[in-house]
Design a protein around this motif. Structure first.
Motif, PDB file in Angstrom:
ATOM      1  N   GLY A 188      65.400  43.737  45.967  1.00 32.93           N
ATOM      2  CA  GLY A 188      64.019  44.240  45.971  1.00 32.93           C
ATOM      3  C   GLY A 188      63.888  45.736  45.853  1.00 32.93           C
ATOM      4  O   GLY A 188      62.790  46.279  46.023  1.00 32.93           O
ATOM      5  N   VAL A 189      64.975  46.440  45.576  1.00 33.04           N
ATOM      6  CA  VAL A 189      64.925  47.906  45.485  1.00 33.04           C
ATOM      7  C   VAL A 189      65.705  48.365  44.255  1.00 33.04           C
ATOM      8  O   VAL A 189      66.880  48.046  44.107  1.00 33.04           O
ATOM      9  CB  VAL A 189      65.536  48.576  46.739  1.00 33.04           C
ATOM     10  CG1 VAL A 189      65.378  50.093  46.657  1.00 33.04           C
ATOM     11  CG2 VAL A 189      64.896  48.048  48.008  1.00 33.04           C
ATOM     12  N   LEU A 190      65.052  49.108  43.371  1.00 34.51           N
ATOM     13  CA  LEU A 190      65.726  49.696  42.200  1.00 34.51           C
ATOM     14  C   LEU A 190      65.373  51.174  42.135  1.00 34.51           C
ATOM     15  O   LEU A 190      64.193  51.539  42.256  1.00 34.51           O
ATOM     16  CB  LEU A 190      65.286  48.988  40.919  1.00 34.51           C
ATOM     17  CG  LEU A 190      65.879  47.587  40.689  1.00 34.51           C
ATOM     18  CD1 LEU A 190      65.193  46.896  39.520  1.00 34.51           C
ATOM     19  CD2 LEU A 190      67.392  47.668  40.431  1.00 34.51           C
ATOM     20  N   GLY A 191      66.370  52.009  41.944  1.00 41.16           N
ATOM     21  CA  GLY A 191      66.113  53.450  41.907  1.00 41.16           C
ATOM     22  C   GLY A 191      65.558  53.965  43.217  1.00 41.16           C
ATOM     23  O   GLY A 191      64.933  55.027  43.264  1.00 41.16           O
ATOM     24  N   GLY A 192      65.771  53.201  44.282  1.00 43.43           N
ATOM     25  CA  GLY A 192      65.280  53.617  45.593  1.00 43.43           C
ATOM     26  C   GLY A 192      63.823  53.276  45.833  1.00 43.43           C
ATOM     27  O   GLY A 192      63.232  53.711  46.820  1.00 43.43           O
ATOM     28  N   ILE A 193      63.238  52.461  44.938  1.00 46.17           N
ATOM     29  CA  ILE A 193      61.813  52.116  44.992  1.00 46.17           C
ATOM     30  C   ILE A 193      61.676  50.596  45.028  1.00 46.17           C
ATOM     31  O   ILE A 193      62.398  49.887  44.323  1.00 46.17           O
ATOM     32  CB  ILE A 193      61.098  52.681  43.745  1.00 46.17           C
ATOM     33  CG1 ILE A 193      61.230  54.206  43.690  1.00 46.17           C
ATOM     34  CG2 ILE A 193      59.624  52.266  43.714  1.00 46.17           C
ATOM     35  CD1 ILE A 193      60.762  54.833  42.376  1.00 46.17           C
ATOM     36  N   SER A 194      60.748  50.110  45.840  1.00 49.80           N
ATOM     37  CA  SER A 194      60.548  48.657  45.902  1.00 49.80           C
ATOM     38  C   SER A 194      60.017  48.151  44.569  1.00 49.80           C
ATOM     39  O   SER A 194      59.268  48.840  43.872  1.00 49.80           O
ATOM     40  CB  SER A 194      59.571  48.307  47.029  1.00 49.80           C
ATOM     41  OG  SER A 194      58.314  48.916  46.788  1.00 49.80           O
TER      42      SER A 194
END
Lengths: 361, 361, 361, 361
Positions: free
Chosen positions: D284-290
């Motif tokens: 649920g997290v990509l590039g540190g973003i949900s």
């Protein structure tokens, strides 16, 4: 330690010495989608730039800003912020370090020389290094971005006192501010200042000043009590500017003379569903929160100690010496503090806009 | 947002409303091994405590502090800090919320009522809630701990102006400060203040004041330029105190009238290998760093707007109303700001001692 | 918001996008008097630099660092830190934005594209913008400075797993790390990896890896419980590196299988007045504080999603699309994460050294 | 230093030792107008409370929470937040310090005893002082408030591994979690654990565990890259919990074995204008973003070192000693870490909700 960041959500980090290769800043937390142009940023830097008149230092700096990150080309013209950190760089071009060789080992009285060396065990003596007012160019660049974040707010500053010359507030005219070299809102006082400062300049002396910064259209509700009060953050922001020794909000130090009856800014209900205040002794801040009135702050700038008259001091070896400064300096550093004061107001307000929105939607 | 923590290494978080069950603070980052007693902390709280004379609010609060964490029994007597967070609790005992029922929906002019409601959409109206000066008891408790962290530094404050009465500095006597109910260092001015404030008190009015805080024996080198300058942090700390509208370091606002020759604090080499300064216009801070001179700051406290005379205002429903406050209040809140100013100076200096030691060993 | 600063006393702020003019960092709080050379900083950047072997991206970047502030010429050779912010700049030279025009509107699955656009409403699609691993060059520059702050500590990292190939710890040889293109401490595993990764590379695929970072000679006592625990700060530091999905200290996830008897690192008194530990399941950290044992951490790097095989995705207009990436990319981004892991360990330890010294002298 | 605050806009400060008078927390920055009840907060504390079954410590603590500030009576029932700091207090009632007198001078291997004393020069040995898991009660209270701030998000945790017993994910049933004393979502595994842990408990031993925390309905866009990434803040939050040695997001350490094809979570356009993801390796997290997918994290809890079997250690005087712990302890501390993991997830998400809203409106 050193601590070169301010702000909580709109966060500004600055770097750079007076006589190093460059100075600049990183603005972090800026909302995305904000339109900017290089010209917009440059226009504020130009206001602060040295050498604009005979009343500021004759150092010649283009102060050209380069934006390194945090923006994309906008549709058609200009730039648009992406929400990532905006780095801005200003190269130094006219350092002339030789002017300072004489004071390498001497502590200029009234300057930060001795304090820096006491703290760090060494110091970059060239032009004051990090303690130089050149650092403030980076603040001005950041302030230009901040203004766009709070686009509805109008921020203006003016020089309201120079030495013994105090403006007459009944003659206050914002249009006048850009018509004289002092950013003075009172044309008559500005004429007096011209003569006065010429005398000081020719004597190789210097003089202090008071700057007033006003923000109109600040909505009620900004500020983060108890220790992030809007006025507390403004006080820190202004006090962090070189040579500032006093900060006032609203009536400031004169509040001590008021009675409760005089001091209470009475309210009546206005037509637009907002209160109308009958006075603004509070300077637009109560309990550390903006009230919807103009936010009014003042700060006093001491005279630079870089003067021709020799003053008693000591050197790094503990010897008594006399110091006089022959480098290029401002007879009244307060003048160039006007755009800096605006920039700090803009940055603090942009930060509190975001902080308020974070907690309160 | 709300932001109730200050300090970077010596970090103070406060909580509590005027009329809730309790208020207190958490002091984090305090060095381990520091000896404390409850009596030590209590002695400073007693100085700030209401009801000490007829010139402060008649609210009766024991202000008894309980230390909940961060300490162990010392060997034999007292307590010793463990380096973990020190929580201190002060129960409210004399709330009398009924005194405030009348102003539940009315905004007291000059108070934070309207601003809090504009910010948060609601407010705890009882005694001002979080905006009450009762919050400052927690600062005083933290300040007592801070003093022990910088044990060699002496911090004292005094009331130097009340309304139109300004002390004569040639009569300054620190011993006098504890001999009158105003913390005034000038015995003659104190006698004048007694008559003056009795008049104000009987009229149900209030008056402003100026407090001066002096820290002796601060070593050269404390401060974290550019945005954690010692004076910038002091400015924020003092401005965060209730009702403060102006902050000065050294000559403060009067610096604007000085020439560079007057302003430069000249130095000569002293006998102990440290410079002797021939003046202290800078208030012990240059470039945001302590110079080894006494750190001298002042702040102005406006008069409370809680007065008997009715003032024009509005209420939550947008109706024009008149407000007069019959709750128990201080005719000159500046008096009780004296120990608060000392506490804030102590906390800021303790923080900068640790920050300096962190970077510079 | 964006938040591009980490550290508390040793504070690093980075900026810059993959395809903008430059990237860089500002290191604030560095102690003064530390000797540095450009070559020293450059040597770590060269280790991370792309194009070092056929196993890393063929993008050609000189990654030449320029130091803009915070240093003075040392006596004779090199530079010496002044205690003020150290800004370092790396110009981008080989952006080739056209490679990315195809994916301007498409979200690459497994990349940050969709998440950035969901957050900010727009994104700099060129090379991933801020989410690109190019940002890590700035961390490596900061890490080079950090190493000098904690000069006695030795920090090394190695790749210990690539896909299904796991090293044999009995063959661990630190000298081996610089002899193969994978920073692998097991020569035999490295040979296997060469064949394995060639296959992956030729297939236009990618593979994950595990990096282990070890810090020797860390004194006991560093760490700031409860929320600034040394291992918590390390976990955040490593997890903030692009593509990292797991972080372990000591035995890490395998701790779940241990009994209390196995897990307790027993102690005996050593000859030098320090305890000798008989095991290091804890990875050198207990209660969030260093114990004097080597600090051992691992992190897992997922494979890049920039692969040739088309994957299902959507575009900005909500249309289903297929995406395959033809830009230059690393078949195993974990390789170049080795110097980045070292840099983050160095920065976190430097920060905790200063924080510990601040509170505890 | 010690550092007992986490979060940026939703900020939690905790205090208190295992055997002092009380522990608690201050939650600052909570939005105003949020409805709460004491029962709501207490329900989470009860989940974490010791003595719930024979598998947790037999220490008897009521863990009754008192709310000291930051709330007003709601209309009719319950409480409503005012936007000011919420202080919560939990008195210790069953300290039995005598149980610990034996280990005053001895360092328990695998515990923080030696590390604390190395750091601070002294330590509160009673029950581990600040390093005790009792501190986590304060986190749970804060987490109960945080849940209300992000009311639409559902946060649940479960124990997925105890020693060698790993759940079968095909049998995962959230309803099962509250039906066994282990918060285990697999009924069959729970039955196994009962036998297994009884054996460990009777042997005076202990065992590790893995907890999985899942947050459903987290909107896409939360996270503050690059150093306040959502997963980096989660990693720090979980790693700061006592005894945690590893943290994973999504596939975690297993990501190292994946190819780019396997790892890319493919997307297709869903019916509600949002993407549908075909897998969730990213947690649920990509590039540190949900991304809008469930946020999935795991952490490993090592076994407590407080066991009956004597282990080798040293004491404060540098003597070799054997240590066995007879105090009341948990055979598997991982069990009670389940509600703590939920609380930390809630606090981190609440903080990022406010941070995102601050920058992006």
């Amino acid at each position: 330690m050193s601590h070169n960041t301010f702000g909580h959500l709109f966060r500004v980090t600055t770097f750079g010495e007076s006589h190093g290769p460059a100075l600049g800043c990183v603005v972090d937390g800026c909302p995305p989608g904000i339109r900017l142009t290089l010209d917009w940023i440059q226009s504020f830097l130009d206001k602060r730039k040295p050498g604009q008149s005979r009343f500021t230092t004759q150092r010649r700096e283009a102060d050209e800003v380069e934006v390194l990150s945090g923006v994309m080309p906008g549709d058609g013209v200009g730039l648009v912020t992406t929400g990532t950190p905006i780095a801005m760089l200003i190269r130094n071009t006219d350092q002339r370090s030789k002017d300072y060789s004489e004071i390498e080992a001497k502590y200029r009285p009234g300057h930060a020389d001795y304090a820096y060396e006491a703290k760090y065990g060494l110091r970059d003596h060239r032009g004051g290094g990090r303690s130089s007012a050149r650092e403030t160019a980076a603040r001005v660049a950041a302030g230009a971005v901040a203004r766009k974040v709070i686009a509805g707010v109008e921020i203006r500053a003016a020089l309201v006192q120079m030495g013994r010359i105090v403006i007459d507030r009944s003659r206050w005219d914002w249009n006048e501010v850009d018509r004289n070299p002092f950013f003075c809102p009172d044309a008559e006082a500005a004429r007096e200042m011209e003569v006065y400062l010429d005398g000081i300049r020719k004597a190789g002396s210097s003089i202090g000043a008071v700057i007033e910064v006003v923000a109109d259209n600040v909505p009620a509700g900004w500020g983060a009590p108890i220790y992030g009060k809007l006025d507390a953050d403004l006080a820190a922001a202004f006090m962090s500017i070189n040579a500032v020794k006093g900060v006032e909000i609203g009536d400031g130090m004169a509040s001590a003379r008021l009675t409760g009856e005089q001091n209470a800014d009475e309210m009546r209900m206005g037509n637009e569903g907002k209160p109308v205040f009958l006075a603004n002794h509070a300077g637009g801040v109560l309990g550390g929160i903006s009230t919807g009135q103009p936010v009014v702050a003042r700060f006093a700038v001491k005279p630079t100690s870089s003067i021709l008259t020799p003053r008693q001091s000591i050197d790094r070896n503990g010897q008594d010496v006399d110091v006089s400064t022959k480098g290029r300096h401002d007879p009244c550093v307060g003048i160039r503090a006007v755009p800096i004061g605006e920039a700090m107001m803009a940055c603090v307000l942009a930060d509190h806009f975001l902080r308020h929105r974070g907690q309160n939607g």
